[in-house]
Design a protein around this motif. Structure first.
Motif, PDB file in Angstrom:
ATOM      1  N   GLN A  70       1.109  -1.422   0.183  1.00  0.00           N
ATOM      2  CA  GLN A  70      -0.263  -0.325  -0.202  1.00  0.00           C
ATOM      3  C   GLN A  70       1.181   1.226   0.351  1.00  0.00           C
ATOM      4  N   GLN A  71       1.932   1.509   0.588  1.00  0.00           N
ATOM      5  CA  GLN A  71       3.191   2.630   0.755  1.00  0.00           C
ATOM      6  C   GLN A  71       3.337   2.936  -0.496  1.00  0.00           C
ATOM      7  N   TYR A  72       3.361   1.354  -1.045  1.00  0.00           N
ATOM      8  CA  TYR A  72       3.873   1.598  -2.365  1.00  0.00           C
ATOM      9  C   TYR A  72       3.330   2.731  -3.554  1.00  0.00           C
ATOM     10  N   ASP A  73       2.410   2.190  -3.910  1.00  0.00           N
ATOM     11  CA  ASP A  73       1.419   2.107  -3.870  1.00  0.00           C
ATOM     12  C   ASP A  73       0.977   3.658  -4.046  1.00  0.00           C
ATOM     13  N   ASP A  74       0.800   4.704  -2.566  1.00  0.00           N
ATOM     14  CA  ASP A  74       0.586   6.192  -2.483  1.00  0.00           C
ATOM     15  C   ASP A  74       1.417   6.498  -3.334  1.00  0.00           C
ATOM     16  N   LEU A  75       3.809   6.304  -3.217  1.00  0.00           N
ATOM     17  CA  LEU A  75       4.346   6.921  -3.664  1.00  0.00           C
ATOM     18  C   LEU A  75       3.966   6.801  -5.442  1.00  0.00           C
ATOM     19  N   GLU A  76       3.868   5.467  -5.720  1.00  0.00           N
ATOM     20  CA  GLU A  76       3.117   5.481  -7.299  1.00  0.00           C
ATOM     21  C   GLU A  76       1.862   6.563  -7.497  1.00  0.00           C
ATOM     22  N   ASN A  77       0.949   6.482  -7.006  1.00  0.00           N
ATOM     23  CA  ASN A  77      -0.012   7.816  -7.561  1.00  0.00           C
ATOM     24  C   ASN A  77       0.291   8.829  -7.395  1.00  0.00           C
ATOM     25  N   GLN A  78       1.405   9.232  -5.910  1.00  0.00           N
ATOM     26  CA  GLN A  78       1.596  10.681  -6.113  1.00  0.00           C
ATOM     27  C   GLN A  78       2.464  10.841  -6.925  1.00  0.00           C
ATOM     28  N   PHE A  79       3.139   9.766  -7.385  1.00  0.00           N
ATOM     29  CA  PHE A  79       4.814  10.144  -8.734  1.00  0.00           C
ATOM     30  C   PHE A  79       3.657  10.219  -9.906  1.00  0.00           C
ATOM     31  N   GLU A  80       2.789   9.670 -10.123  1.00  0.00           N
ATOM     32  CA  GLU A  80       1.613   9.484 -10.681  1.00  0.00           C
ATOM     33  C   GLU A  80       1.050  11.327 -11.069  1.00  0.00           C
ATOM     34  N   GLU A  81       0.936  12.251  -9.855  1.00  0.00           N
ATOM     35  CA  GLU A  81       0.138  13.562 -10.196  1.00  0.00           C
ATOM     36  C   GLU A  81       1.320  14.375 -10.422  1.00  0.00           C
ATOM     37  N   TYR A  83       4.172  13.900 -11.696  1.00  0.00           N
ATOM     38  CA  TYR A  83       4.431  13.997 -13.321  1.00  0.00           C
ATOM     39  C   TYR A  83       3.352  14.433 -14.322  1.00  0.00           C
ATOM     40  N   GLN A  84       2.108  14.279 -14.161  1.00  0.00           N
ATOM     41  CA  GLN A  84       0.909  14.966 -15.120  1.00  0.00           C
ATOM     42  C   GLN A  84       1.310  16.814 -14.834  1.00  0.00           C
ATOM     43  N   LYS A  85       1.508  16.971 -13.594  1.00  0.00           N
ATOM     44  CA  LYS A  85       1.996  18.767 -13.505  1.00  0.00           C
ATOM     45  C   LYS A  85       3.320  19.079 -14.127  1.00  0.00           C
ATOM     46  N   LEU A  86       4.192  18.307 -14.231  1.00  0.00           N
ATOM     47  CA  LEU A  86       5.459  17.893 -14.416  1.00  0.00           C
ATOM     48  C   LEU A  86       5.019  18.215 -16.475  1.00  0.00           C
ATOM     49  N   ARG A  87       4.070  17.366 -16.864  1.00  0.00           N
ATOM     50  CA  ARG A  87       4.172  17.259 -18.221  1.00  0.00           C
ATOM     51  C   ARG A  87       2.653  18.891 -18.674  1.00  0.00           C
ATOM     52  N   ASP A  88       1.789  18.715 -17.690  1.00  0.00           N
ATOM     53  CA  ASP A  88       1.120  19.737 -18.158  1.00  0.00           C
ATOM     54  C   ASP A  88       2.174  21.089 -18.042  1.00  0.00           C
ATOM     55  N   LYS A  89       3.464  21.383 -17.115  1.00  0.00           N
ATOM     56  CA  LYS A  89       4.395  22.481 -16.907  1.00  0.00           C
ATOM     57  C   LYS A  89       4.779  22.671 -18.572  1.00  0.00           C
ATOM     58  N   TYR A  90       5.633  21.436 -18.694  1.00  0.00           N
ATOM     59  CA  TYR A  90       6.165  21.532 -20.398  1.00  0.00           C
ATOM     60  C   TYR A  90       5.386  21.890 -21.754  1.00  0.00           C
ATOM     61  N   ASN A  91       4.027  21.151 -21.425  1.00  0.00           N
ATOM     62  CA  ASN A  91       3.676  20.998 -22.850  1.00  0.00           C
ATOM     63  C   ASN A  91       2.955  22.779 -23.255  1.00  0.00           C
ATOM     64  N   ALA A  92       2.664  23.123 -21.770  1.00  0.00           N
ATOM     65  CA  ALA A  92       2.908  24.959 -21.980  1.00  0.00           C
ATOM     66  C   ALA A  92       3.788  25.515 -22.102  1.00  0.00           C
ATOM     67  N   LEU A  93       4.671  25.004 -21.646  1.00  0.00           N
ATOM     68  CA  LEU A  93       6.214  25.527 -22.621  1.00  0.00           C
ATOM     69  C   LEU A  93       6.730  25.698 -23.848  1.00  0.00           C
ATOM     70  N   SER A 230      -4.171   5.803 -17.325  1.00  0.00           N
ATOM     71  CA  SER A 230      -4.090   5.630 -18.643  1.00  0.00           C
ATOM     72  C   SER A 230      -3.246   6.026 -20.277  1.00  0.00           C
ATOM     73  N   GLU A 231      -1.795   5.794 -20.139  1.00  0.00           N
ATOM     74  CA  GLU A 231      -1.986   6.373 -21.976  1.00  0.00           C
ATOM     75  C   GLU A 231      -1.269   4.547 -22.907  1.00  0.00           C
ATOM     76  N   ASP A 232      -1.862   3.872 -22.636  1.00  0.00           N
ATOM     77  CA  ASP A 232      -2.531   2.687 -23.610  1.00  0.00           C
ATOM     78  C   ASP A 232      -4.234   3.173 -24.331  1.00  0.00           C
ATOM     79  N   ILE A 233      -3.233   2.607 -25.375  1.00  0.00           N
ATOM     80  CA  ILE A 233      -4.632   3.419 -26.761  1.00  0.00           C
ATOM     81  C   ILE A 233      -5.686   2.036 -26.614  1.00  0.00           C
ATOM     82  N   ALA A 234      -6.861   3.074 -26.756  1.00  0.00           N
ATOM     83  CA  ALA A 234      -8.126   1.619 -26.502  1.00  0.00           C
ATOM     84  C   ALA A 234      -8.451   1.304 -27.843  1.00  0.00           C
ATOM     85  N   ILE A 235      -8.938   2.194 -28.172  1.00  0.00           N
ATOM     86  CA  ILE A 235     -10.140   2.434 -29.845  1.00  0.00           C
ATOM     87  C   ILE A 235      -9.591   3.445 -30.357  1.00  0.00           C
ATOM     88  N   SER A 236      -9.647   3.991 -31.798  1.00  0.00           N
ATOM     89  CA  SER A 236      -9.391   4.825 -32.888  1.00  0.00           C
ATOM     90  C   SER A 236     -10.402   5.287 -33.270  1.00  0.00           C
TER      91      SER A 236
END
Length: 369
Positions: A70-81, A83-93, A230-236
């Motif tokens: 559970q502690q690992y899962d919590d850290l992974e969720n924190q990383f994802e959050e 990471y998304q903030k970092l992506r948003d920041k650089y997408n804006a740049l 997720s970023e696994d593509i389901a359909i197009s």
């Protein structure tokens, strides 16, 4: 830059895996396996049954392992959050750079004096008066596609002229959208929208100049992710192309003789058959497969459809200038798009060998004492 993506359209049929005895005992002989997410209550039941196989002391140890998980899962969720903030920041740049590239390529705006002062390439040839009338960078996206990893697998000779009319290729990422509350039973004939279409994803817009092939100004391919996180593509799904009369690049017209029921007369008919084309990229492949399950071409495209979308999103669009200059793939060790590549590589090998020989000749002889 991500490594060059390779596509293989020569798929072999997948061999059916044996259903072993252990699986048969678990699921029951002849019983179909339900593929869906388990509810929290079901997960609790499954966990309780698994724990029952072990003595109390071991169960306590397993409880500690569960806490660590559970502690690992919590850290992974924190990383994802984060990471998304970092992506948003650089997408804006990134955004103003992409917009500026678009303006220069299409000719909407000219480079400024400041931008020209920073040019780091050696300009070849002499400037001519007729160049003043040139808008933007001619055939920019056409050359990008020709120099990309999709060239050999997707683009056919018949496609080339139509691709010259591409003005721009734009990536648009979109977030998840809220699902409507479930209402009572659907009316007869009313289809329920796929759940994945509420997930985030991305669109690739191909903007075309007026051309002799179709009337669409924009062709769009939309990809939906499998899960909201997720970023696994389901359909197009793609834009339906409005082809002009006799200009459909995705079909070939063949002439066949057809016998009359009486067997005494024949007539000549023209039959449209699917053929390989870059523009099959915009077809809704699952629908095409439902129409013609035996068509291997659409099946092969369906297998690599997600990879193609990811290649446009992660490589071709963000690194388009490198593709245009034909240095993207050679930088990854793939010279397949380079004209005269074999001669270039041979020259490099020869220079390397000659350099090695000169180094050996320059080394002083070892004198015996």
């Amino acid at each position: 830059m991500p490594g060059a993506q390779k596509f293989n359209f020569n798929f072999q049929p997948t061999e059916e895996e044996d259903f072993d005895e252990e699986e048969e005992d678990l699921f029951g002989a002849g019983m179909p396996i339900m593929v869906r997410k388990a509810t929290p209550e079901e997960l609790k039941q499954i966990e309780t049954k698994e724990l029952a196989h072990y003595p109390p002391k071991v169960q306590q140890k397993i409880g500690v392992l569960k806490t660590l998980q559970q502690q690992y899962d919590d850290l992974e969720n924190q990383f994802e959050e984060e990471y998304q903030k970092l992506r948003d920041k650089y997408n804006a740049l990134y955004a103003p750079l992409i917009i500026r590239r678009q303006e220069i390529v299409t000719g909407d705006k000219e480079p400024t004096e400041e931008e020209l002062s920073k040019v780091q390439i050696e300009v070849q040839g002499e400037k001519k008066d007729e160049e003043e009338a040139l808008k933007g960078v001619p055939e920019f996206w056409y050359k990008v596609l020709l120099h990309s990893e999709i060239r050999s697998e997707m683009i056919q000779e018949d496609d080339l002229e139509a691709l010259k009319y591409i003005k721009d290729i734009i990536l648009e990422e979109f977030p998840a959208k809220p699902k409507p509350e479930k209402t009572e039973e659907k009316k007869e004939g009313e289809e329920e929208e796929d759940d994945v279409k509420y997930n985030p994803g991305f669109k690739i817009h191909f903007k075309f100049a007026e051309n002799p092939f179709f009337t669409n100004e924009v062709l769009t391919k939309t990809y939906y992710y499998d899960e909201p996180d997720s970023e696994d593509i389901a359909i197009s799904e793609g834009t339906e192309i409005n082809w002009k009369e006799g200009k459909d690049l995705t079909v070939k017209v063949t002439t066949k003789k057809q016998k009359h029921k009486s067997g005494t007369r024949t007539r000549t008919v023209q039959v449209k058959e699917p053929k390989d084309s870059f523009f099959n990229f915009f077809k809704n492949l699952e629908e095409e497969m439902e129409k013609d399950e035996e068509n291997e071409m659409f099946n092969d495209l369906l297998q690599v459809d997600g990879d193609l979308g990811e290649t446009f999103k992660s490589s071709i669009i963000p690194y388009s200038v490198k593709y245009f200059l034909n240095v993207a793939l050679p930088a990854e060790g793939d010279f397949s798009t380079v004209e005269g590549a074999e001669q270039m590589i041979q020259q490099a090998l020869q220079q390397h060998q000659e350099g090695g020989e000169q180094t050996q000749q320059q080394q002083p002889e070892c004198k015996q004492q």
